[in-house]
Design an enzyme around this catalytic site. Structure first.
Site, PDB file in Angstrom:
ATOM      1  N   ASP A 293      54.294  31.049  59.420  1.00  0.00           N
ATOM      2  CA  ASP A 293      52.981  31.364  59.706  1.00  0.00           C
ATOM      3  C   ASP A 293      52.682  31.270  61.407  1.00  0.00           C
ATOM      4  O   ASP A 293      51.778  31.131  62.111  1.00  0.00           O
ATOM      5  CB  ASP A 293      51.728  30.737  59.152  1.00  0.00           C
ATOM      6  CG  ASP A 293      50.368  31.416  59.547  1.00  0.00           C
ATOM      7  OD1 ASP A 293      50.315  32.498  59.901  1.00  0.00           O
ATOM      8  OD2 ASP A 293      49.304  30.739  59.241  1.00  0.00           O
TER       9      ASP A 293
ATOM     10  N   CYS B  10      48.959  38.407  36.982  1.00  0.00           N
ATOM     11  CA  CYS B  10      47.871  37.401  36.124  1.00  0.00           C
ATOM     12  C   CYS B  10      47.429  37.623  34.996  1.00  0.00           C
ATOM     13  O   CYS B  10      46.457  37.284  34.313  1.00  0.00           O
ATOM     14  CB  CYS B  10      46.605  37.187  37.322  1.00  0.00           C
ATOM     15  SG  CYS B  10      47.051  36.416  38.615  1.00  0.00           S
TER      16      CYS B  10
ATOM     17  N   CYS C 241      39.566  32.908  39.033  1.00  0.00           N
ATOM     18  CA  CYS C 241      39.602  32.689  40.417  1.00  0.00           C
ATOM     19  C   CYS C 241      38.356  33.634  40.852  1.00  0.00           C
ATOM     20  O   CYS C 241      37.432  33.243  41.679  1.00  0.00           O
ATOM     21  CB  CYS C 241      40.655  32.697  41.061  1.00  0.00           C
ATOM     22  SG  CYS C 241      41.532  34.244  40.642  1.00  0.00           S
TER      23      CYS C 241
ATOM     24  N   CYS D 121      42.902  27.849  38.755  1.00  0.00           N
ATOM     25  CA  CYS D 121      43.884  28.581  38.249  1.00  0.00           C
ATOM     26  C   CYS D 121      44.734  27.999  37.120  1.00  0.00           C
ATOM     27  O   CYS D 121      45.467  26.883  37.580  1.00  0.00           O
ATOM     28  CB  CYS D 121      44.689  28.944  39.555  1.00  0.00           C
ATOM     29  SG  CYS D 121      46.156  29.918  39.411  1.00  0.00           S
TER      30      CYS D 121
END
Ligand code: B12
Ligand code: SF4
Ligand code: SF4
Length: 358
Positions: free
Chosen positions: A84, A138, A144, A198
């Site tokens: 990042d 998913c 979520c 999750c």
């Protein structure tokens, strides 16, 4: 985030913009799960799990530096590593490399560790046979999406960052919109709710039936829109001062009064330094309004009267109103009127007027 421009996105999608002869990208994920979150204590702010330990940019960066050095020694080539730290789409690369799948919480979920991984990559001139993306998504789960307190996630794998508590507490350098303040709860830096609920992220870590029951209750509470943060009525555990273990959170009163020197010393090796000291004081004020006990009003009055940052003074006023709405303390009308008579900043004046009756 203003820095994510069309140009930045186009550059991020092109590894040759960082290394002209780039042929491959090696994607890595570093697991950062560090045990279940301890039970909340009074007047304490929650810190997102990725910031419990040393700044991941430094930890993973050091490993990638070493890896890159070995690559040069053993196979040659040119390489550039990122955590990042440059214009690359960490998630897009990781999902193409098969490191994990792109989940509805808009994070990459690995089959082994769920979304509790931080991403990095090495752009290289080496030609390496590519892995395939995982054939997984998913499915019908949308826990979520439903649990997110601010409605930041869409069922179509999208996020509106402007609504995300992580954005509001870490990136947003202005007053926090009033409608989101109560929803922030005690999240003083970042937010983990869309990962905490999750199943693929949590199931590997629930070792006993007690863990599983506690987790199921937490998920149920989030899904119902409830606030699983119980505010103990006693003032126990207050005044612990500078944190020594961020897993247990941060004493909100200490944070609200934190000096610049304390900030530099306490968060020396931490990714919490992404937020400026005044942002952390602003967040502490909001959280004290949401979860603070009786003893929160005195430090909030002090912040209203003395903090050098108008944004912090304004949020302190809002929080005093919130404590009164929660029936924790009566509204300190005299202190608010006195602060209003001395206040010159128009935004703070507006915040004070908004909480005063009539
Ligand atoms: C901006 C940013 C944020 C923003 C926006 C979050 C977001 N979901 O995009 C905010 C401040 C809200 C944020 C919050 C958090 N962040 Co952040 N953040 C970033 C950052 C710096 C850039 C992401 C970005 O917007 N890039 C520009 C867009 C255009 O690219 P993109 O996100 O990669 O998205 C494209 C592709 O992924 C592609 N795509 C690829 N495959 C698929 C599949 C499908 C189905 C779809 C729809 C799209 C898709 O579509 C997108 C659009 O083109 C990255 C680091 C990085 N350099 O990538 C970390 C990063 C995404 N954050 C990270 C983390 C840990 C967090 C938090 C968990 C921290 C916290 N606990 O508070 C939260 C999670 C909130 C959430 N639900 O996402 C990690 C995620 C690790 C992981 N397992 O995925 C990253 C990768 C940092 C890292 N190097 O590890 N973050
Ligand atoms: S980090 Fe929190 S606010 Fe942001 S999308 Fe996830 S649950 Fe919602
Ligand atoms: S909670 Fe369900 S929908 Fe959300 S990321 Fe996890 S598996 Fe996907």
């Amino acid at each position: 985030m203003r820095w994510i421009t069309q140009q930045h996105a186009a550059r991020s999608a092109d590894p040759s913009s960082v290394l002209p002869d780039a042929k491959s990208v090696i994607c890595v994920g570093m697991r950062y799960w560090d045990g279940l979150r301890p039970t909340d204590t009074a007047n304490t702010g929650r810190i997102a799990r990725y910031s419990w330990g040393r700044d991941y940019h430094a930890v993973l960066g050091k490993r990638l530096e070493e890896f890159t050095r070995k690559l040069v020694e053993e196979v040659g080539g040119s390489h550039k590593w990122y955590v990042d730290t440059g214009p690359l789409m960490d998630k897009a690369l990781a999902s193409r490399a098969g490191l994990g799948w792109y989940g509805k919480n808009t994070n990459i979920l690995s089959t082994e560790f769920g979304s509790w991984i931080l991403l990095g990559e090495i752009v290289t001139t080496l030609e390496i046979e590519a892995d395939r993306p995982l054939q997984r998504d998913c499915g019908g789960c949308r826990l979520c999406v439903v649990a997110c307190p601010t409605g930041a996630l869409g069922p179509d794998y999208s996020i509106d960052s402007r609504k995300c508590i992580s954005y509001l507490t870490i990136e947003h350098r202005e007053p926090i919109p009033v409608e989101y303040r109560p929803l922030i709860g005690s999240w003083v830096f970042g937010c983990d709710i869309c990962q905490d609920v999750c199943p693929p992220s949590m199931e590997p870590h629930l070792k006993s039936s007690r863990d599983r029951h506690a987790w199921a209750a937490e998920v149920k509470s989030y899904v119902k829109g409830g606030d699983p943060i119980s505010t103990p009525s006693s003032d126990a555990h207050v005044g612990s001062g500078a944190p020594t273990d961020l897993r247990s959170g941060v004493d909100l009163v200490w944070l609200l009064r934190m000096t610049h020197e304390e900030y530099l010393k306490t968060f020396r090796d931490s990714s919490i330094r992404r937020a400026k000291p005044w942002m952390l004081r602003r967040n502490a004020a909001v959280c004290l309004g949401n979860v603070g006990t009786r003893m929160a009003d005195e430090p909030l009055i002090q912040a209203l009267e003395e903090d050098e940052e108008p944004v912090v003074r304004g949020h302190a006023a809002w929080s005093l109103g919130r404590l009164a709405n929660r029936k924790v303390t009566p509204l300190p009308v005299a202190a608010l009127v006195s602060a209003l008579s001395k206040e010159r900043d128009p935004l703070v004046r507006e915040e004070i007027r908004a909480v005063l009756p009539g």
